[in-house]
Design a protein around this motif. Structure first.
Motif, PDB file in Angstrom:
ATOM      1  N   ALA A   1      67.540-127.961 -61.825  1.00  0.00           N
ATOM      2  CA  ALA A   1      67.608-128.206 -60.380  1.00  0.00           C
ATOM      3  C   ALA A   1      68.923-128.869 -59.999  1.00  0.00           C
ATOM      4  CB  ALA A   1      66.427-129.075 -59.943  1.00  0.00           C
TER       5      ALA A   1
ATOM      6  N   ARG B   1      71.668-126.242 -60.252  1.00  0.00           N
ATOM      7  CA  ARG B   1      71.552-125.285 -59.142  1.00  0.00           C
ATOM      8  C   ARG B   1      72.033-125.914 -57.837  1.00  0.00           C
ATOM      9  NH1 ARG B   1      66.487-123.904 -59.811  1.00  0.00           N
ATOM     10  NH2 ARG B   1      67.044-122.153 -61.166  1.00  0.00           N
ATOM     11  N   ALA B   2      71.686-127.193 -57.626  1.00  0.00           N
ATOM     12  CA  ALA B   2      72.142-127.875 -56.408  1.00  0.00           C
ATOM     13  C   ALA B   2      73.663-127.999 -56.384  1.00  0.00           C
ATOM     14  CB  ALA B   2      71.489-129.257 -56.313  1.00  0.00           C
TER      15      ALA B   2
ATOM     16  N   GLU C   1      75.078-124.634 -55.559  1.00  0.00           N
ATOM     17  CA  GLU C   1      74.949-124.343 -54.123  1.00  0.00           C
ATOM     18  C   GLU C   1      75.945-125.168 -53.315  1.00  0.00           C
ATOM     19  OE1 GLU C   1      70.899-125.174 -53.319  1.00  0.00           O
ATOM     20  OE2 GLU C   1      70.126-123.340 -54.283  1.00  0.00           O
ATOM     21  N   MET C   2      76.131-126.429 -53.702  1.00  0.00           N
ATOM     22  CA  MET C   2      77.113-127.256 -53.010  1.00  0.00           C
ATOM     23  C   MET C   2      78.512-126.690 -53.188  1.00  0.00           C
ATOM     24  SD  MET C   2      77.967-131.302 -53.534  1.00  0.00           S
ATOM     25  CE  MET C   2      78.660-131.009 -55.158  1.00  0.00           C
TER      26      MET C   2
END
Length: 436
Positions: free
Chosen positions: A213, A216-217, A220-221
């Motif tokens: 997680a 993935r964050a 995405e950032m």
């Protein structure tokens, strides 16, 4: 298939580690118990109980049968001896080896059951023994007492504690290294690699649910930042084309007019300078220049020569050669911005260069009015001006972005920007960057 049985959360994996540790401790503990039995290390409580039982039989038996009991006990692995009190005193001596250790062990791990039949522990002929009183001045002695330092009351529980601690330590070290440390170190390394390079590889999404997680964050950032940079880049191109082209047309039309166009041309120059300053600031964040070995002394001398060629009083003080790691174009831009500020508000500017074992120091000194100490923390903020009403003939006030650009460049070099007073008057702007 085995991977599917392993929990994917940190909590679940830690429970698995503890479960495996318990199984290992029990298994290895059984092996240790079997090894101790093989080596003949007997439980001290069991030995005391057997010796006391045989001694009680000897005490209760008639004198004629005591020798038979002693013989049978020796055949059963319980060597007993009947001695007189006088010979017992002659053969009894203090503990010859590790008396303090044996006393501490005796206090920390006492026998579970006290000796019966009036028995007590002594050191006989240099070895631990048990003595039980008989009638008269006789006593029965058991000389096969195991050493209290290696009995199960010490080695057993203590070995389990040590084994459990070492096993948990090893398993958690391996688990933390493979599951936590390596992925986090990889993320940290990637973060350093992608600094200023938005086309770098993405973070690898592996490990526990929490780490996946996190990766993935971050991905995405990174994608959002990349999109923002692309939008700003397109905005820069649009501003450059849509604003500068009309300004050029206005300039050409004014030149054709048969009027005094100097004030209008001056305003146009100011507008063009403001646009250029804004573009410079916005484009500073998208620089992909990399650190490289550079002769910083030569770089600063070149800056001074360029200003001198334009008739400006900018001089250099420092070594003829100094090699360091820097982004040459960015550092040139930062020092030039500082020189521009010095030229605007002072008569003379001096660039000084020196170094020590850990850093390179560049100082841009002027003899102008300086900056008030209370404002030095604010002047590097975008669009902040020390005196918004300050006007100098022939000079535009600007948007207050020059020092912001310098601060970003210094930060990009992992350096430090500071301001001090120049004596007798003026300002010293110091740039400190790591030597390596």
């Amino acid at each position: 298939m085995f991977q599917k049985l392993i929990p994917q959360t940190l909590r679940g994996q830690i429970m698995v580690v503890i479960f495996v540790a318990v199984i290992l401790v029990v298994t290895v503990g059984n092996w240790l118990s079997a090894f101790r039995a093989y080596m003949g290390v007997e439980d001290i409580d069991l030995t005391n109980a057997k010796a006391a039982a045989v001694a009680l039989l000897v005490q209760k038996a008639p004198n004629a049968e005591r020798s038979k009991l002693i013989e049978w006990s020796a055949e059963a692995g319980m060597p007993l001896e009947i001695v007189t009190a006088e010979s017992l005193r002659d053969r009894t001596a203090p503990d010859p080896a590790f008396p303090s250790a044996r006393w501490i062990v005796g206090k920390l791990f006492p026998a579970d059951n006290p000796l019966s039949a009036g028995g007590r522990q002594i050191v006989l002929d240099g070895r631990p023994a048990l003595v039980f009183p008989l009638d008269g001045d006789l006593a029965v002695v058991f000389k096969g007492l195991p050493d209290t330092l290696v009995t199960s009351d010490v080695v057993g529980p203590l070995s389990y504690y040590i084994l459990a601690f070492v096993t948990l330590l090893i398993l958690f070290s391996i688990y933390a290294s493979r599951t936590l440390t390596e992925p986090l170190a990889s993320i940290t390394t990637r973060l350093k690699e992608v600094e200023g390079d938005y086309l770098a590889p993405v973070f690898e999404e592996r490990g526990t649910v929490e780490l996946v997680a996190l990766a993935r964050a971050l991905n995405e950032m990174r994608a959002r930042i990349k999109k923002m940079i692309e939008i700003r880049t397109r905005l820069l191109r649009s501003v450059s084309h849509d604003l500068r082209t009309p300004l050029t047309r206005v300039r050409l039309r004014i030149e054709r007019l048969k009027v005094d166009s100097q004030p209008i041309m001056s305003d146009l120059d100011n507008i063009d300078a403001l646009v250029q300053e804004t573009l410079d600031y916005m484009s500073s964040a998208v620089s992909t220049e990399t650190l490289e070995r550079t002769d910083i002394a030569s770089l600063l001398q070149t800056i001074c020569n360029e200003y001198s060629d334009m008739g400006q009083s900018v001089s250099y003080e420092g070594p003829d050669k100094l090699i360091g790691q820097c982004k040459s174009r960015a550092l040139t831009r930062a020092v030039s911005n500082l020189c521009d500020n010095g030229i605007k508000f002072a008569h003379n500017v001096v660039i000084r260069l020196r170094s020590d074992d850990a850093r390179i120091l560049i100082e841009v000194c002027d003899d102008g009015q300086g900056i008030a100490p209370a404002l030095r923390e604010l002047v590097t903020e975008p669009f902040f001006k020390a005196d918004a009403a300050r006007k100098t003939v022939g000079i535009t006030g600007g948007f207050g972005l020059g020092l912001s650009i310098v601060a970003e460049i210094v930060e990009d070099h992992r350096g430090r920007l500071s301001f001090t007073d120049n004596r007798p008057n003026g300002l010293i702007v110091r740039i400190e960057i790591p030597l390596k």
